[in-house]
Design a protein around this motif. Sequence first.
Motif, mmCIF file in Angstrom:
data_model
loop_
_atom_site.group_PDB
_atom_site.id
_atom_site.type_symbol
_atom_site.label_atom_id
_atom_site.label_comp_id
_atom_site.label_asym_id
_atom_site.label_seq_id
_atom_site.Cartn_x
_atom_site.Cartn_y
_atom_site.Cartn_z
ATOM 1 N N ARG A 2 0.362 3.897 -2.645
ATOM 2 C CA ARG A 2 -1.003 4.444 -2.666
ATOM 3 C C ARG A 2 -1.128 5.677 -1.781
ATOM 4 O O ARG A 2 -1.914 6.570 -2.070
ATOM 5 C CB ARG A 2 -2.006 3.378 -2.236
ATOM 6 N N TRP A 3 -0.386 5.712 -0.679
ATOM 7 C CA TRP A 3 -0.515 6.853 0.231
ATOM 8 C C TRP A 3 0.787 7.634 0.401
ATOM 9 O O TRP A 3 0.769 8.843 0.561
ATOM 10 C CB TRP A 3 -1.065 6.413 1.599
ATOM 11 N N ASN A 18 0.807 -1.222 0.000
ATOM 12 C CA ASN A 18 0.000 0.000 0.000
ATOM 13 C C ASN A 18 0.846 1.281 0.000
ATOM 14 O O ASN A 18 0.302 2.373 -0.194
ATOM 15 C CB ASN A 18 -0.939 0.023 1.210
ATOM 16 N N LEU A 55 -8.018 7.716 1.206
ATOM 17 C CA LEU A 55 -8.062 6.300 0.838
ATOM 18 C C LEU A 55 -8.881 5.463 1.820
ATOM 19 O O LEU A 55 -9.610 4.574 1.421
ATOM 20 C CB LEU A 55 -6.642 5.718 0.770
#
Length: 140
Positions: free
Chosen positions: A35-36, A32, A133
């Motif tokens: 993604r962030w 992840n 998210l």
Amino acid sequence: MRSDILSTHDTQTIEIEADPARVQTFMADGANLPRWAIGFAKDVRSSGEQWIVTTGSGDRIPTDIVTNPATGTVDFVMAPAPGITTTAWTRVVAVDRGALFTFTQAQPTGMPDDMFAAQVRALSHELVALKALLEVECPL
């Protein structure tokens, strides 16, 4: 380099309207990161128990993710150069409307002040991305 030890660390906190266990599980999954952590991780790949993070500058940083569900911690132990490690400490705490997420980063030895300041600014944007998210259901 800064001489005051307290100024070589930065702690930022954001409230996320999501289940704390979900926040911790998301953070503990190295896949992840891109993604962030958009200012840090352009790509990641699993290498056994470790993650290899490719940064925007193309550096490949071996990263261990150490998590403890009982305490809500997810720590990122990075080795940016041989013989050098730095850790980013995070904690997820349950609050009334979800989770309080805290991220502390240290200025590694040898990192110029302006580079650390840019990293601090980038983190504030990354926490907004993380919040979005985890709070918004998105089909993508």
